[in-house]
Design a protein around this motif. Structure first.
Motif, PDB file in Angstrom:
ATOM      1  N   SER A   1      -2.976  -0.204   5.266  1.00  0.00           N
ATOM      2  CA  SER A   1      -1.412  -0.192   4.214  1.00  0.00           C
ATOM      3  C   SER A   1      -0.818  -1.555   4.324  1.00  0.00           C
TER       4      SER A   1
ATOM      5  N   TYR B   1     -10.577   2.167  -0.801  1.00  0.00           N
ATOM      6  CA  TYR B   1      -9.137   2.209  -0.759  1.00  0.00           C
ATOM      7  C   TYR B   1      -8.610   0.886  -2.246  1.00  0.00           C
TER       8      TYR B   1
ATOM      9  N   PRO C   1       0.182   4.354  14.091  1.00  0.00           N
ATOM     10  CA  PRO C   1      -0.678   5.033  13.592  1.00  0.00           C
ATOM     11  C   PRO C   1      -1.698   5.836  13.918  1.00  0.00           C
TER      12      PRO C   1
ATOM     13  N   GLN D   1       8.012   2.204   4.021  1.00  0.00           N
ATOM     14  CA  GLN D   1       6.998   0.680   3.217  1.00  0.00           C
ATOM     15  C   GLN D   1       5.378   1.301   2.829  1.00  0.00           C
ATOM     16  N   LYS D   2       5.164   1.050   5.074  1.00  0.00           N
ATOM     17  CA  LYS D   2       4.204   1.087   4.859  1.00  0.00           C
ATOM     18  C   LYS D   2       3.231   2.302   4.866  1.00  0.00           C
TER      19      LYS D   2
ATOM     20  N   CYS E   1       2.023   2.997   1.384  1.00  0.00           N
ATOM     21  CA  CYS E   1       1.051   2.181   0.949  1.00  0.00           C
ATOM     22  C   CYS E   1      -0.820   2.865   2.149  1.00  0.00           C
ATOM     23  N   SER E   2      -0.313   3.662   2.401  1.00  0.00           N
ATOM     24  CA  SER E   2      -1.161   4.259   3.528  1.00  0.00           C
ATOM     25  C   SER E   2      -2.537   4.792   2.847  1.00  0.00           C
ATOM     26  N   PRO E   3      -3.421   4.492   3.504  1.00  0.00           N
ATOM     27  CA  PRO E   3      -4.931   4.524   2.755  1.00  0.00           C
ATOM     28  C   PRO E   3      -5.493   6.637   2.677  1.00  0.00           C
TER      29      PRO E   3
ATOM     30  N   ARG F   1       1.233   9.668   2.097  1.00  0.00           N
ATOM     31  CA  ARG F   1       1.821   8.745   0.681  1.00  0.00           C
ATOM     32  C   ARG F   1       2.537  10.151   0.147  1.00  0.00           C
TER      33      ARG F   1
ATOM     34  N   GLN G   1       5.030   1.493  -8.501  1.00  0.00           N
ATOM     35  CA  GLN G   1       3.935   1.818  -8.277  1.00  0.00           C
ATOM     36  C   GLN G   1       2.943   2.669  -8.174  1.00  0.00           C
ATOM     37  N   LEU G   2       3.245   3.580  -7.506  1.00  0.00           N
ATOM     38  CA  LEU G   2       2.276   4.805  -6.722  1.00  0.00           C
ATOM     39  C   LEU G   2       3.025   5.773  -8.237  1.00  0.00           C
TER      40      LEU G   2
ATOM     41  N   PRO H   1      -4.335   7.430  -7.390  1.00  0.00           N
ATOM     42  CA  PRO H   1      -5.087   8.098  -7.991  1.00  0.00           C
ATOM     43  C   PRO H   1      -5.605  10.329  -8.086  1.00  0.00           C
TER      44      PRO H   1
END
Lengths: 658, 823
Positions: free
Chosen positions: A283, A315, B460, B506-507, B510-512, B517, B552-553, B557
């Motif tokens: 992230s 990722y 996390p 925000q973070k 961007c989570s995997p 997300r 951006q999201l 994918p």
């Protein structure tokens, strides 16, 4: 059985075990946290670092200002970084027979031991451990040797002066023993003493003990060791992991039935879950790069970096980072990436099966092929022409004191768009950053330590059930910063024995048995007699022959033929005296029947007393006592040998002879 | 029964009776039975049997010793029950001795077939259907069926056992309904023999030492009191009450769960006056005898009762609160009452349950939290409601699970070890915390609530599901945060919190992990919908990277994330919170508008979810007169309808119709309200004639879209289109400018094209339509008829009994052919 503890660092252990007649060193980890007290070694001249003010005592005395520099309130030694070696005075290291290495992080002190202590033994390690260990050492030597430093500070180490210094220099331990890095020559010589072993391979040491490496699941080729004799078993668990990452899974079953389990190398960050940290890593990386910033990842050239690259491989497309270049800069980057692909037999099952497809087991091969990941031996040369920003750079050394990372810290530290992400748990990130202050770049701490945590340890101990657990003292209490977290310590019954640096521990078990072989012809001659159902006894007369810690019972030599010769005579004198032995007795005496028998044989006025150990039969008339206990019978009578013999014969009637 | 079916029936009966022709699919037997039930409910069973003798033959045939499948046997038993439910038919079957042979000792009961649970189940269900009249009761008594039912209560098949219990209740209630001369007296001694036998059996079971028997008896009683509310039930309770109370003296209390169910069932029964039967005392006693794990459900049930003594309610509430009080006590920093419970006498019991094992601890805490969550919104919830201590308990639990709690006592530390990282408790506590936001709390506690929520959002280690719940709870607390009256903006504390929250969000974006997300985007959408118009919120949001990351999201994918990003962007854009698409993704500097981007998704995305989301956003934009739409609405609608009409996903097409409807209403004015009292806004009726008003609709090719949808292979789309066109026709009728229908060559060609479309050939477009043509086509279409046809379920043709019989015969026929092939 004794354990000599030469290192105070729980994850970089160095212990010596004396077991039977052998002296075994378990790992030789090198504590590199000492380097944090030194100024970084910049690859190119850094005006900022060279202009740091010298440090002077409170009274203005500036005699140390050449050796010590001050940066943002911290004092650093301006000299070639030095490492804290394992204790060398506690035991004569030339007596060490073998060194067992459990993983490549735990062998970094090897050249100091094998080259400077008179060590003449053998080192055992698996092939990946040796190869990757060599890479780590090579990188370390390279990092330090390529920036030669004229100055070597030693004044500050003087005990009287050290006392006057500010923390943490004041509190640094054993500074007099700190040593500079070894040379490549020493590395080669040390590595030449290593003998390669495979998992579950049994290695005999002088016939006395057998040592076996087992997969520990932590890193490529990482092992735990079993050290056992016929009747005793010591397990040495160092740096193990139960998570599914790239290495072969941990072999737990073989650790069962240990008398002693020495437990070291648990996770250094027990509160951080590796999965969560990998998520944080991704992230924060994406967030920085999307804002146009660069990401710096200080890391070792092998280990977690493989897993990080694999996560990023999955990722980057989803995060829209396909155009961002990833750079891996290390003198051994190429070898590390390639080595990882050829150790198929040491990998987890998934990765092993890929090899048969055939595909490279790690996806970083594809990253390299598609030019998403590029690797360089150093930032000089090709890298400077390829370099494109924003980007992600993986480089060493995680201490931020030497290596290419120093350059990137200087280059990117001034912009808040950039981020440095710490993933290696070995160094405190705050201390690592201290000589770079003030720093504008963002710092993220995502320590990824896949080694066992305390929950996993408690499960493991329940499963394996060792009789005794021995561990560093740090594991027997909660971390000082979280004293209420009773879950962050080893909890087992009996409580673990703990050790600290420079301590000698007598391990809590006695050896009670030794295996002896019996020659076939001697065994044939035995005449067992059943004394209880299922238990037979036989007397043996033999010669005990001991050689190479093996004991053999051989048939006694035949009695010498009488002869007149003098020489013969002497020979027969040497032969042990093989007299016919008195028969051995077994069984117990039933008191009531015994008394009846006595009465039948004319004794009267018999009294029986019960005692704590058995009975006393009193023949009052004859003034005689018969003490009957579990393992002895005494007849006490006054000078009446006839009576004693009569009584003895009556007693013997109840016993079996053989 | 229609003649076609009558003709097919003999063949079918023959097939059923033939053991060589097994029914492959037993759902058709169920359907067949349902069909017979409908027939017998509508008419005389006796007549049915007389007209179709094959049925009785089938019933007789299954009795012959043969290798008949257990399914058919079970079916026959149930079918017999259906017929015998009518008394005359019962007598008819009785005459043939058919009933005793089917249900008595001589029937399958004594045979090998009885080992099949389906036969036992069929036997019970047959009797259940049959037991509708006094004659049936005699029959049951004569053939000793009741004893068999007693034994079936302990059957190895749970279905059979449960059905047996229910059958007992049914027989008991039937026998108490009594003959025509009136119900039996209220003295238990006067009750019919059958009822006395069943009650005797229950009494005996309650006295038993075997837990399964006690459970069976309690279950039968629970069902009885749940279903029968006649006065006799009160007599029954008075009679059995001492036996039930005696159960409480055993340690441990046997069949505690069933006992709780029974007591609650009795307490809820309108037939019983609770005070007179010592029920309250029994309930109080039970509360104190059961372990905390068992008592929770009873306590909740008691608190839900409408009229119940205050003391009992207080006791029940104390039981419910006990585990949380125990947690608070274990983690209290200093001595003193935790505020949740004054008495600490029972705490040790709860502590004993909480501390020894993780499973017990987690289970009890999760149940407690769920019970309290259910209780909170009820009007009869305890008053005063201990909001502050409960908030404290929820926060403490979350801290313990997250590892941030610092308990001082040994119990607290032990609890901490048990709960660390426990996802179940985390989820339950977050849900509960969210529910507690309905009320406020002391400011320092609210600060703690926000702190712990932020801790969870940041950590996390929070699992995706925990994180989602943390987002939900955060939103609820932000909603309830105190605000200045008359101002719906966030207060200053909430804004401060928001400043800390946005970097976390925000973070998370961007989570995997895609779930993270996704829930981050949902949270953003909710917040924007609520506070998008408020200055403080706008300022904080625009200062962050969140809008750009959201944009951006759109290219994520994972399709769910793309869908959520579309919704979020739609919302942000509606509130003017969008930033122009960023340059790194489009290095060429070509900046697409969001509208263009969404249209691109609608026409190219391979997954349905993002496309559906785009359609919803577009519909909302049209409704709200979004700036990007208002510029050229017609072009917008035309473009969207064209893409949506070709979409493979029916929901996208249906949403297209929704959009068309909005456009239609905006063009023609909203539909007239049928409610005479509704306030109708003064809408200027279209001054121009209808044809003129229809021009824009024609220009955007709305009719082509709607007509195509009318013949859509997916029914909901066709229905929606039909409704839309009907609405339009209603408008035409109400419009004063009605024009004479006229037929022209255009109309004929359109009608011909529609005919072809209906037949499935939709290749040819309609081309540009004139409003007059549309009107004429609409008038001539049988839209009502179409709507009726569409309202029928899609299998209405295939569902007819005739089709069922044919299908069954056909299956067997195929089997027969195969058999012939073998020779």
């Amino acid at each position: 059985m004794k354990l000599y503890c030469l290192s105070g660092h729980p994850t970089l252990p160095c212990n010596v075990l004396k077991f039977k007649s052998t002296t075994i060193m378990l790992d030789c980890g090198l504590d590199m946290t000492s380097t944090l007290n030194f100024l970084p070694l910049p690859l190119v001249q850094s005006p900022r670092l060279s202009n740091l003010p010298g440090w002077s005592l409170k009274d203005g005395n500036a005699f140390l200002d050449k050796e010590l520099k001050e940066c943002s309130g911290h004092v650093f030694v301006d000299s070639v970084p030095e490492f804290c070696l394992p204790e060398t005075e506690l035991i004569d290291l030339s007596t060490v027979d073998v060194i067992l290495i459990s993983n490549y992080h735990c062998m970094m002190a090897l050249p100091y031991i094998t080259e400077h202590t008179g060590f003449t033994g053998t080192v055992y390690a698996t092939e990946p451990t040796v190869q990757i260990g060599r890479l780590l050492m090579e990188e370390l030597v390279n990092f330090i040797e390529r920036v030669p430093k004229a100055q070597s500070a030693s004044l500050w180490k003087n005990k009287d002066i050290q006392r006057l210094l500010p923390s943490p220099l004041k509190d640094a331990v054993e500074v007099s023993t700190w040593r500079r890095c070894y040379t490549m020559q020493e590395v080669n010589s040390a590595l030449s003493k290593i003998q390669l072993v495979g998992y579950s391979q049994k290695i005999e040491l002088f016939g006395a003990v057998q040592v076996t490496p087992l997969s520990s699941g932590y890193a490529l080729g990482s092992s735990n060791w079993i050290i056992q004799s016929h009747y005793e078993k010591v397990s040495y668990v160092s740096g193990s992991s139960l998570l599914t990452t790239h290495p072969q899974p941990m072999d737990q079953a073989s650790l069962k039935n240990s008398d002693v389990l020495i437990l070291t190398g648990l996770t250094q960050i027990p509160t951080a879950n590796p999965d969560g940290m990998v998520g944080e890593f991704c992230s924060n990386l994406a967030l920085t790069v999307r804002n146009g910033g660069n990401v710096l990842v200080p890391c070792y050239p092998s280990g977690v970096i493989y897993d990080l690259l694999e996560c990023l491989y999955q990722y980057i497309d989803s995060a829209g980072l396909s155009n961002i270049p990833f750079y891996f800069i290390s003198p051994v980057a190429n070898s590390s990436l390639e080595f990882s692909q050829i150790f198929a037999e040491w990998l987890c099952h998934n990765k092993q099966t890929k090899v048969y497809l055939p595909e490279p087991p790690f996806p970083h091969a594809e990253l390299i092929q598609t030019n998403k990941l590029k690797h360089y031996p150093s930032l000089h040369g090709d890298f400077s022409s390829d370099f494109r920003q924003p980007c992600v750079v993986f480089t060493g050394h995680p201490s931020l004191r030497f290596g290419d990372v120093v350059h990137f810290m200087e280059l990117w530290g001034k912009s808040s768009l950039n981020t440095v992400i710490f993933t290696e748990p070995d160094f405190s990130y705050l201390e690592a950053l201290a000589p770079y202050q003030p720093l504008a770049m963002k710092c993220i701490y995502c320590p990824i330590d896949t080694r066992l945590n305390f929950i996993q340890v408690s499960k493991l101990l329940k499963e394996v059930q060792p009789l005794h657990v021995v561990c560093p003292e740090q594991y027997t209490q909660p971390p000082p910063a979280q004293s209420h977290r009773m879950d962050l310590m080893i909890d087992c019954q009996p409580p673990p024995m703990s050790y600290r640096r420079a301590e000698v521990l007598a391990l809590p078990f006695k050896r009670r048995y030794e295996k002896i072989e019996i020659m076939p012809e001697l065994a044939d001659a035995l005449v067992p007699m059943e004394i209880k159902p299922g238990i037979s006894l036989a007397t043996v007369s033999a010669v005990l022959h001991t050689k190479d810690n093996k004991h053999v019972l051989q048939p006694p030599p035949r009695p010498a033929q009488p002869s007149g010769g003098k020489k013969r005579k002497r020979a027969s004198e040497d032969i042990p005296d093989c007299k016919v032995l008195k028969p051995l007795l077994s069984g117990s005496i039933p008191v009531e029947q015994f008394v009846q028998t006595l009465e039948k044989h004319g004794f009267s006025d018999i009294k029986v007393e019960d005692t704590a150990k058995g009975h006393i039969v009193l023949l009052q008339e004859a003034e005689t006592l018969i003490q009957i206990e579990e393992d002895s019978t005494h007849i006490i009578c006054d000078n009446d040998e006839m009576l004693r013999v009569r009584l003895r014969d009556l007693v013997l009637k109840f016993l079996q002879k053989f | 029964m229609d003649p076609e079916c009558s003709q097919l029936l003999p063949a079918l009966c023959a097939v059923l009776a033939d053991p060589r022709q097994p029914m492959a699919d037993d759902t058709c037997l169920e359907k067949l039975l349902d069909w017979f039930k409908t027939i017998t409910e509508a008419g005389s069973s006796l007549l049915l049997l007389q007209e179709n003798p094959c049925l009785v033959e089938l019933l007789c045939h299954v009795l012959k010793p043969q290798d008949l499948s257990s399914r058919v046997l079970s079916f026959s038993l149930r079918l017999t029950g259906v017929f015998a439910a009518q008394e005359d038919c019962f007598q008819y079957l009785q005459q043939g001795e058919l009933l005793p042979r089917l249900f008595g000792e001589a029937g399958p009961l004594g045979g090998a077939a009885w080992t099949a649970p389906t036969v036992r189940s069929g036997w019970i269900q047959g009797l259940r259907s049959l037991a509708q009249h006094p004659s049936a009761l005699h029959f049951l008594a004569d053939c000793g069926a009741v004893d068999t039912i007693f034994s079936l209560q302990g059957d190895s098949s749970l279905f059979v056992a449960s059905a047996a219990g229910q059958l007992l209740v049914h027989i008991l209630s039937l026998s108490m309904r009594g003959p025509a001369e009136g119900p039996p007296g209220l003295q238990a001694d006067d009750w019919p023999a059958c009822a006395q036998k069943i009650v005797g059996h229950i009494e005996e079971s309650l006295r038993s030492t075997a837990a399964p028997q006690i459970t069976q008896a309690l279950n039968v009683l629970t069902t009885t009191f749940g279903h029968c509310h006649d006065p006799w039930t009160q007599v029954l309770w008075v009679q059995l009450h001492p036996l039930v109370a005696a159960l409480l003296e055993k340690d441990p209390v046997p069949a505690a769960h069933s006992l709780v169910d029974l007591l609650l069932s009795v307490a809820r029964s309108p037939g019983l006056s609770s005070s007179s039967c010592g029920l309250w005392e029994t309930l109080a006693q039970t509360l104190s005898h059961l372990s905390p794990t068992q008592a929770g459900l009873l306590a909740l049930g008691i608190l839900k009762l409408q009229d119940c003594p205050q003391a009992l309610r207080a006791q029940a509430f104390a039981v419910l609160l006990q585990p949380l009080a125990c947690v608070l006590k274990a983690t209290a920093q200093g001595p003193g009452p935790s505020g949740l419970l004054d008495s600490t006498s029972a705490d040790s019991v709860t502590a004993d349950i909480l501390l020894p094992s993780k499973a017990a601890c987690v289970g009890l805490l999760c149940r407690t939290l769920a019970h309290l969550e259910l209780l909170l919104p009820l009007p009869q919830r305890p008053c005063p409601w201990p909001q502050a201590p409960l908030l404290g308990a929820a926060v403490t639990l979350l801290q313990l699970c997250g590892g941030s709690g610092s308990p001082a006592s040994d119990e607290g530390r032990q609890l901490c070890t048990l709960l660390l990282g426990c996802v179940r408790v985390q989820r339950a506590a977050l849900d509960f915390l969210g529910t507690l936001s309905q009320e406020t709390g002391p400011p320092e506690l609210v600060t703690q609530v926000f702190a712990v929520l932020l801790e969870y959002l940041r950590s996390p280690d929070s699992s995706p599901t925990v994180l989602k719940k943390a987002f939900q709870a955060t939103f609820r607390w932000l909603l309830s945060s105190p605000r200045t009256p008359g101002c719906s903006d966030l207060d200053s504390h909430a804004l401060l919190f928001l400043r800390e929250l946005l970097p976390v969000l925000q973070k998370r974006l961007c989570s995997p992990c895609w779930e993270v997300r996704d829930s981050g985007l949902e949270f953003l959408t909710q917040m924007t919908r609520r506070w998008g118009g408020q200055a403080g919120f706008r300022h904080a949001l625009l200062a962050s990277e969140v809008p750009r990351l959201t944009e951006q999201l759109l290219r994520d994918p994972e399709s769910y994330v793309r869908a959520s990003a579309v919704t979020a962007m739609g919302q942000l854009s509606s509130q003017g919170l969008c930033v122009p698409p960023a340059s790194p993704e489009h290095p060429g500097g070509q900046q697409k508008s969001l509208l263009g981007e969404l249209l691109h998704i609608l026409s190219t995305d391979s997954e349905g979810f993002p496309r559906r989301a785009v359609m919803q956003v577009f519909t909302q934009w049209l409704r709200d007169s979004h700036a990007d739409v208002v510029g050229d609405t017609e072009q917008f609608v035309a473009g969207v309808l064209q893409v949506a009409g070709q979409d493979l996903d029916w929901e996208v097409r249906a949403q297209g119709l929704e959009l068309a409807l909005v456009f239609l209403e905006q063009t023609l004015g909203p539909p007239r309200s049928h409610c005479p009292y509704a306030v109708t806004p003064p809408v200027a009726a279209p001054a121009s004639p209808l044809t003129q008003a229809l021009q824009p609709l024609c220009r955007v090719r709305l009719f082509e879209f709607a007509f195509r949808a009318l013949f859509d292979c997916d029914r909901p789309v066709a229905q929606k289109s039909c409704d839309l066109l009907l609405l339009l026709r209603a408008k035409m009728a109400s419009s004063s400018s009605l024009q004479e229908p006229r037929s022209s060559p255009d109309v004929a060609s359109v009608e011909a094209a529609l005919q072809r479309w209906r037949a499935g050939d939709q290749a040819q477009p309609l081309g540009d339509l004139e409003p007059e043509v549309v009107l004429a086509v609409l008038r001539s279409m049988d839209l009502e008829g179409l709507r009726g046809a569409l309202a029928e379920s899609s299998d209405h043709v295939e569902k007819s009994p005739q089709s069922l019989l044919q299908d069954m015969l056909a299956t067997v026929g195929i089997l027969g052919e195969n058999e012939a092939d073998c020779y």
